[in-house]
Write an enzyme that holds these catalytic residues in place. Structure first.
Site, mmCIF file in Angstrom:
data_model
loop_
_atom_site.group_PDB
_atom_site.id
_atom_site.type_symbol
_atom_site.label_atom_id
_atom_site.label_comp_id
_atom_site.label_asym_id
_atom_site.label_seq_id
_atom_site.Cartn_x
_atom_site.Cartn_y
_atom_site.Cartn_z
ATOM 1 N N SER A 558 4.417 5.646 -0.706
ATOM 2 C CA SER A 558 2.367 4.672 0.234
ATOM 3 C C SER A 558 2.084 4.981 -1.472
ATOM 4 O O SER A 558 0.642 3.708 -0.661
ATOM 5 C CB SER A 558 1.790 5.496 1.370
ATOM 6 O OG SER A 558 1.843 7.170 0.945
ATOM 7 N N ALA A 592 -1.347 -0.682 5.713
ATOM 8 C CA ALA A 592 -0.678 0.218 6.073
ATOM 9 C C ALA A 592 0.379 -0.400 6.734
ATOM 10 O O ALA A 592 1.427 -0.284 5.655
ATOM 11 C CB ALA A 592 -1.557 0.568 7.212
ATOM 12 N N LYS A 664 -3.753 -3.905 -4.334
ATOM 13 C CA LYS A 664 -3.472 -4.404 -3.651
ATOM 14 C C LYS A 664 -3.354 -6.398 -3.121
ATOM 15 O O LYS A 664 -1.762 -6.117 -3.158
ATOM 16 C CB LYS A 664 -3.397 -4.278 -2.099
ATOM 17 C CG LYS A 664 -4.010 -3.007 -1.156
ATOM 18 C CD LYS A 664 -5.022 -2.984 0.044
ATOM 19 C CE LYS A 664 -4.855 -0.704 0.481
ATOM 20 N NZ LYS A 664 -5.421 -0.718 1.611
#
Length: 802
Positions: A558, A592, A664
């Site tokens: 993550s 997520a 991102k």
């Protein structure tokens, strides 16, 4: 009649010998007709060989001899073995004087193990009221003079055995392993000699059943000492048992099977310490096809003969096997290419030197002509045989080995196509057995997980895994085993898996560590199917990814850092993944748990031309601007609400600076094979310059300083518009680089971006095929539970791929 055979471990002092006597007594008083064959008790054979060596070297062996006598007597009638002990002492004295001994003397010495054992059992049985007689097999089994591995003379042996048992009453206790020549010289029957003795008796006496009592419940799908998930096999055919015997099954040997096959006499493998268990029954009846067991040979060596000049030459095999035949060396496996350029043979380690010397002599001329380059011996190997393996499904265990960084040196299959043997490095043996066993038998596949970072996301993930593990094992046959939990300074290690008390355990039992310590722990404990999970935000930790991958770990992360470092590191990581055939999943890096990265990968892989990606990448900033745009509240109050609800980092500037969104966006760009670097992204920092460098405490106490600017921005919008902080990838995305921009924009409230609620994220993917109508992916973009569930999903996807 039933023939019962008891092994050395079963006959050891204490519980073992007591159990043996109890089993024999029960069968006797139940009216069963039985004869008993015994091996030497305890470690007698090894101890006798050690006494021989000590005598040969002129060392003091008398103290060990006295210990041997004490153990074998076991406080039972000291005069019982007076004759045997005197004979043994004389033999050792002679060896000590000569400083050497022959195979003939060796056979005479080790024979005392079985003689003492049979005499002891006979005496105990008689003392307990059972009618028993001692039978010295040297009087029955007659052999050639090949000391150490003598071959019985069938006609004479059969006649002697049948005559001895002609009018037998009570229990005959027969010495296993030993025999004699026609001249009366003591010989031994070689490996598994006591079993062989018992099977000969069963054959010549037309026994009803041969019951072989050992220290295990039967034959297993693998050695239970090496594979904890091994299962007992209820039934085998003689053919299957013979395959197992040929490839190292400790309680079977080919020569034991043959006399039983001739008379169709069932063989039952039983446990002395669990006599009520029915064990494994071996009969002539064919069982269902399929893989039966994994068998190993670990006292073997690989001899490799290589030569470029052998290309196209015939007769090389014949020369190799002539050397083996001349030296009485058995070859268990041979593997070669059709060109005969490279040939490998597997032989017993004790004979490897003889084989090497013989081959070097045979191919001496070929060395001079350079037809043979080298002949080498590798003692650091083991052989795993998959009994019942069909070549059509062999790819499954083979692929599982490769995934776990275990590369077979060579493999060989039998002419029946139902038995495949793999030669591997000895240090890989236990892990290889567990990998293959987990792949081909109906047991749970074990996945060993190391989790780095146990904060909000990491801690939630650990609890999710532990609470779901039982259900996943029951429904999917997958056993999730979290063997390591680490923070930046300490690690908790447990090869059997952490418990629900892991938080307190890492505090009390955690130890300092390096990545090398975890790799070493996994190797030492032969852990297979390894996954490393990075729930940190550490730039330093991602530098360990390549080393983990090179040591058989798949990676789930993550942590966005690894995919947003230099493009050089990005490619280095991908090269390591490809070279080592490992997986790296990071769906939670963007959105997520939303299926965004997978969707983009699939579109790109299919050849779809993606022209633009645009979206709200940050759940934190989504929450802030969704509320600020429609509520009559100052920006500072909305921001404070996001902070209070845990939607931002402790220092909200980490969200407001735009770097998280930029990372991102860069991750998605690189999924399209774009080579952009982070410093090429245009980022609108939402923090006024005067507030960027002050302390966190000072910033949090001056949030009102943001209000005037954002109120002006809000009021300057067109009617019906709302504010959104977006990332946008555009330009000619078929080139090496695209345009990456992170900025605050005003969009119509009726648009997809404008309709966003709460802390949701939204992504619009524009493609050539879809034109102006983008693919829209929307959902929860923040939260520890959502992110942890996404990481958990990546773990399960790797398991499914493997």
């Amino acid at each position: 009649m039933k023939i019962l055979k008891f092994g050395g471990k079963s006959l050891g002092n204490g519980k073992g010998i007591d159990q043996v006597i109890s089993i024999i007594a029960k069968k006797y008083f139940d009216g069963e007709t039985i004869s008993v064959v015994v091996s030497a008790r305890g470690n007698a054979t090894d101890e006798l060989l050690e006494l021989l060596e000590a005598a040969k070297k002129g060392s003091d062996y008398e103290s060990n001899l006295n210990l041997f006598k004490t153990y074998q007597t076991n406080n039972f009638c000291p005069s019982l073995f007076k004759t045997e002990f005197l004979s043994l002492e004389k033999l050792l004295e002679g060896v000590s004087l000569l400083g050497d001994y022959s195979e003939k003397i060796k056979d005479q010495v080790v024979a005392f193990g079985e003689i003492l054992s049979a005499k002891y059992v006979t005496s105990v049985l008689n003392e307990k009221g059972l009618k028993a007689r001692f039978v010295d097999a040297r009087e029955l089994i007659k052999t050639d003079a090949t000391f150490g591995n003598a071959q019985p003379i069938d006609s004479v042996t059969q006649k002697n055995i049948q005559k001895s048992f002609e009018n037998n009453e009570g229990i005959s206790v027969v010495t296993g392993f030993i025999a004699s020549t026609l001249q009366g010289e003591t010989t031994t029957l070689g490996r598994n000699g006591s079993n062989y003795t018992a099977s000969l008796l069963a054959n010549y006496l037309d026994a009803e059943e041969f019951q072989n009592f050992t220290h295990v419940d039967g034959i297993y799908t693998a050695n239970p000492d090496l594979v904890s998930d091994a299962k007992k096999i209820e039934r085998l055919s003689f053919n299957e048992a013979n395959e197992l015997a040929n490839f190292g099954a400790n309680i079977l040997h080919a020569k034991t099977i043959i006399p039983l096959v001739e008379k169709n006499i069932p063989l039952r493998i039983l446990n002395v310490f669990n006599p009520d268990n029915e064990g494994t029954l071996i009969t002539a009846e064919q069982t269902n096809e399929g893989i039966k067991s994994l068998s190993i040979l670990d006292n073997v060596s690989l001899i490799n003969l290589e030569g470029r000049g052998l290309l196209g030459k015939t007769g090389v095999d014949a020369r190799i096997f002539k050397v083996m035949a001349d030296n009485a060396i058995s070859v268990s496996i041979i593997s070669q290419g059709s060109s005969e350029r490279g040939i490998g043979i597997v032989v017993n380690t004790e004979r490897a030197s003889d084989a090497l010397i013989g081959l070097e002599k045979e191919f001496e001329t070929d060395f001079y002509t350079r037809d043979v380059n080298k002949i080498t011996v590798d003692d650091d190997i083991s052989v795993i045989s998959i009994i019942g393996q069909d070549l059509s499904t062999f790819h499954k265990p083979y692929t599982a080995l490769i995934r776990n960084k275990i590369v077979p040196i060579l493999f060989n299959n039998t002419s029946t196509g139902r038995n495949i043997s793999l030669v591997i490095k000895k240090p890989d043996l236990k892990r290889a057995l567990n990998v293959i066993h987990g792949e081909i038998f109906g047991v749970s596949k074990k996945i060993n997980i190391a989790i780095f970072g146990h904060g909000l996301v990491g801690g939630t993930l650990i609890d999710q895994i532990l609470s779901s593990a039982k259900t996943i094992e029951e429904k999917k046959g997958i056993k999730l085993n979290v063997f390591a939990i680490a923070n930046s300074t300490k690690i908790l290690l447990n090869k059997k898996g952490v418990t629900n008390n892991w938080k307190s355990e890492i505090t009390t039992n955690g130890i300092p560590y390096t990545i090398q310590d975890i790799i070493q722990f996994a190797n030492e404990n032969h852990l297979e199917n390894l996954i490393a999970v990075d729930n940190t935000a550490s730039k330093d930790f991602v530098t360990n990814y390549v080393e983990l991958i090179e040591n058989s770990f798949d990676v789930v992360s993550s942590n966005k850092v690894a995919n947003t470092l230099s493009y050089e590191f990005y490619k280095k990581l991908r090269n390591a993944l490809e070279k080592n055939q490992k997986n790296y999943l990071y769906e939670t890096n963007v959105g997520a748990g939303l299926p965004l990265i997978d969707t983009i990968k699939l579109l790109h892989l299919s050849g779809e031309n993606i022209t633009k990606i645009k979206g709200v990448f940050s759940g934190s900033l989504s929450f802030i601007f969704n509320h600020f745009s429609v509520e009559e509240k100052p920006f500072s109050e909305v921001l404070q609400g996001a902070i209070s609800n845990g939607f931002t980092e402790p220092d909200p500037r980490e969200d407001l600076c735009g770097n998280d969104v930029a990372r991102k966006l860069l991750i998605l760009a690189r999924e399209l094979d774009l080579q952009n670097e982070f410093d090429e992204i245009q980022i609108q920092n939402l923090i006024p310059e005067k507030l960027q460098q002050i302390s966190t405490e000072a910033f949090l106490s001056n949030l009102e300083a943001l209000d005037e600017y954002y109120e002006t921005v809000k009021l300057s919008q067109k009617q019906g518009n709302v504010l959104r902080y977006v990332g946008e990838l555009s330009g000619d995305l078929q080139q090496d680089k695209g345009n990456l921009e992170v900025k605050l924009v005003s969009v119509p409230e009726s648009s997809a971006l404008g309709q966003l609620k709460g802390s949701d994220s939204i992504f619009e993917i524009y493609t050539e095929s879809y034109g102006e109508r983008p693919i829209v992916i929307q959902g929860a973009g923040a939260g520890a539970s959502v992110t942890a569930r996404g990481v958990f999903g990546d773990i399960l996807r790797i398991v499914d791929k493997n």
